[in-house]
Design an enzyme around this catalytic site. Structure first.
Site, PDB file in Angstrom:
ATOM      1  N   ASN A   1       7.091  -2.926   6.303  1.00 49.43           N
ATOM      2  CA  ASN A   1       5.773  -2.332   6.499  1.00 49.43           C
ATOM      3  C   ASN A   1       5.963  -1.193   7.489  1.00 49.43           C
ATOM      4  OD1 ASN A   1       3.085  -1.796   7.202  1.00 49.43           O
ATOM      5  ND2 ASN A   1       3.045  -3.485   8.660  1.00 49.43           N
TER       6      ASN A   1
ATOM      7  N   TRP B   1       0.901  -1.160   0.000  1.00 49.70           N
ATOM      8  CA  TRP B   1       0.000   0.000   0.000  1.00 49.70           C
ATOM      9  C   TRP B   1       0.930   1.197   0.000  1.00 49.70           C
ATOM     10  CZ3 TRP B   1      -4.933   1.021  -0.797  1.00 49.70           C
ATOM     11  CH2 TRP B   1      -5.429   2.258  -0.414  1.00 49.70           C
TER      12      TRP B   1
END
Ligand code: F6R
Length: 622
Positions: free
Chosen positions: A112, A76
């Site tokens: 992440n 993302w």
């Protein structure tokens, strides 16, 4: 948000990594990649832009990539648009060719989180002759590990510890070292990561669902800890390199509940993610109380010269615009016009060239909002997109971008994207207000401080959600619900009403409280539920009077107001309270009980909360 997964064992890693990533797509889905090492052969890295299915196709369901140790990632985007080159894994070596790397890189890794000082670290590495091929903070992290690994030559623990001390921000990092084939090394601070073990196999993942098929025995790695995964064995270390002992925990959730973090629906999970999404959105644009909007190139002169602001959007994003109108007009003293994109694009609008058109969209793909953006540009108006999805069409075409940091929103009914869009407007209002000298320095700092209290206040509202659940189940057979309020409270009512109707299928309407007497009050009959939103002190008595007018015609009254306004209990039948905040920011708090009301009504009626009938998450047709 992103999803990471890793496997060290005796089976082929790639199919296991792809299977794990498929359970983490809710954490990101703009690109994906895997890196697999076959014993001491060079690492193979394969990446693909788009949904995971592209990577599955490219790797022949993983069968084309051989090796028993590997890491994978579903992305993302936060730094750098979604593309193959920016997709993880990243390598310490040279630029990959054609998206498939077979390169003997010293370190390969996935990450992440967000590395806040990545530019400073990149400059340092550039001075040490490192070359960069992507725009990501992750490539910087991987190269920094490689740098310390080679500089000190003491081994992975030391290299990771030195990296962790230098990096500011949040991370869950999983790397493989060429010199340690068959092993995965991980480090963590403020980003989720779990480690699973079973006989002869070890796993790492951002979340439980990715590994639940293989093991229910997991370790939770703590903040600023390092772990070494070998097949079937895991060792933990602190920053000093001392080994730490940990207990295994058995996961008892079923697979579906695990994917939703233990919540019954994504919507509830996302409601609870709002405090973090708000903090992330503030922190991305305010450093040491100074505004730093990375993708906005408006100059102070432009901001001083704007004569008008248009806010154009659809649905909930339009409701954000209605709330923002009050905030901007008050803090910036500039006229603001809020328009539905589907109307704006067809009414041949007369647009002043000295104006700013702000397009608001979670997906960045809504057809009408995109068309409105193009129209504004055609007419020579500067455009600013408030968007959640990095690299989406609206983000690509707008002159300036404010990225909200909500992360992927899966439930069709928006919650956390809406909340971060509000934050975007508060920040823009403060910035513009400062430049146009409507707000002085001290007031700006005080308002920023107040904004930072919003997440904790939302947590407090969420603690009391069972009361709303009880009330919602009592009214779950309602036929009509009216949400009323004045000023900002009207904007809140619009969103409360939409949340109610879209997921519970109960007819509801939002009305400016003063408008009821001009027709709508004839609809009020015995038992009609009126939800009065009353957060603005100056309008308190007026809205209460409108509620009482409805009560005398048989309505049942629910009041939504701030703690302290307890005299309302003499007139309303049920009251929900929110903590006090600056009145410009009350939307952020008052919307929470209304999201919960819509949610609990839908649950009580046995409906599919996350996928309401006839609706899609992204409306790419007009
Ligand atoms: C309601 C909802 C929609 C969206 C609207 C715009 O819960 O989610 O009303 O707000 O479809 O979508 P975006 O923000 O993607 O342009």
């Amino acid at each position: 948000m992103c999803g990471i997964v890793g496997y060290a064992g005796n089976k082929q890693a790639a199919p296991i990594l792809l299977e794990g990533l498929s359970k983490l797509e809710y954490r990101g889905y703009d690109s994906a990649g895997i890196a697999v090492r076959d014993k001491d052969k060079p690492v193979s890295v394969v990446k693909a832009k788009g949904r995971l299915s592209k990577l599955v196709e490219k790797t022949d369901e993983g069968h084309a990539v051989k090796g028993t140790c590997g890491i994978g990632h579903t992305r993302w985007a936060t730094h750098g648009e979604p593309s193959e080159i920016n997709a993880h894994p990243h390598i310490s070596g040279c630029e990959p060719k054609g998206g498939t790397i077979t390169d003997d890189s010293g370190v390969v890794g996935v990450h992440n989180g967000i590395i806040e000082n990545f530019q400073e670290l990149k400059d340092k590495l550039l001075r040490h002759d490192y070359k960069f091929y992507s725009e990501t903070d992750t490539e910087v992290a991987v190269k920094l590990v490689d740098y310390y690994y080679n500089k000190y030559g003491i081994g992975p623990i030391d290299a990771l510890a030195k990296t962790m001390v230098r990096v500011r921000g949040s991370y869950a990092l999983a790397v493989m070292f060429r010199d340690y084939p068959g092993e995965i090394w991980v480090a963590r601070k403020d980003s989720p990561m779990i480690i699973g073990v079973t006989k002869g196999e070890s796993f790492v993942a951002s979340d439980v669902p990715a590994i639940l098929k293989y093991t229910r025995n997991v370790y939770y790695i703590g903040n600023l800890e390092i772990a070494r995964l070998t097949p079937g064995d895991v060792h933990f270390y602190n920053l000093d390199g001392d080994e730490i002992r940990k207990e295994l925990t058995e996961i008892t959730w079923d697979a579906e509940a695990a994917e939703k973090g233990g919540y019954e629906h994504f919507m509830m999970k996302e409601i609870h993610e709002q405090p973090k999404a708000i903090i992330d959105t503030i922190n991305a644009s305010v450093k040491d109380n100074e505004f730093c909007f990375k993708d906005i190139n408006l100059t102070p002169e432009m901001i001083r010269n704007f004569k008008q602001i248009y806010i154009v959007a659809c649905g909930s994003a339009y409701h954000v615009g209605v709330a923002a109108q009050y905030v901007l007009e008050d803090m910036v003293r500039i006229p603001v016009r809020v328009e539905l994109a589907s109307e704006f694009r067809y009414r041949n609008p007369i647009l002043d060239k000295d104006s700013l058109c702000i397009l608001v969209s979670q997906s960045g793909e809504t057809a009408d909002t995109l068309a409105a953006l193009r129209l504004a540009k055609e007419k020579g108006v500067r455009t600013l997109a408030v968007v959640n999805v990095i690299g989406s069409s609206i983000a690509r075409e707008a002159d300036d971008i404010f990225y909200t940091m909500a992360g992927p929103e899966i439930a069709v009914a928006t919650t956390k994207a809406y909340s971060t869009q509000l934050i975007a407007f508060y920040l823009l209002a403060l910035w513009f207000g400062r430049i146009r000298e409507v707000i002085d320095h001290d007031r700006c700092i005080a308002l920023l401080d107040e904004m930072r209290t919003i997440p904790a206040k939302i947590e407090k509202i969420l603690e009391d959600k069972e009361r709303l659940q009880w009330f919602a189940s009592k009214f779950s057979n309602a036929h009509d619900i009216f949400f009323i309020g004045r000023g900002i409270d009207f904007a809140i009512s619009l969103e409360g009403s939409l949340k109610m109707k879209e997921i519970s299928y109960i007819h509801s309407e939002a009305y400016a409280a003063g408008e009821l007497k001009h027709g709508t009050i004839s609809l009020i009959e015995d038992g009609t539920l009126i939800i009065g939103v009353i957060t603005q002190g100056a309008l308190y008595e007026k809205t209460i009077s409108n509620m009482v007018e409805c009560k005398s015609r048989g309505a049942y009254l629910m009041g939504l107001t701030t703690y302290g306004n307890y005299e309302i209990e003499d007139r309303a039948d049920f009251v929900a309270y929110i903590p006090k905040t600056d009145e410009h920011f009350t939307t952020s708090l008052a919307v929470i009980p209304l999201q919960l009301m819509g949610y609990y009504m839908a649950v009580a009626r046995g409906l599919d909360v996350d996928k309401p009938r006839n609706l899609a998450k992204s409306v790419t047709v007009e």
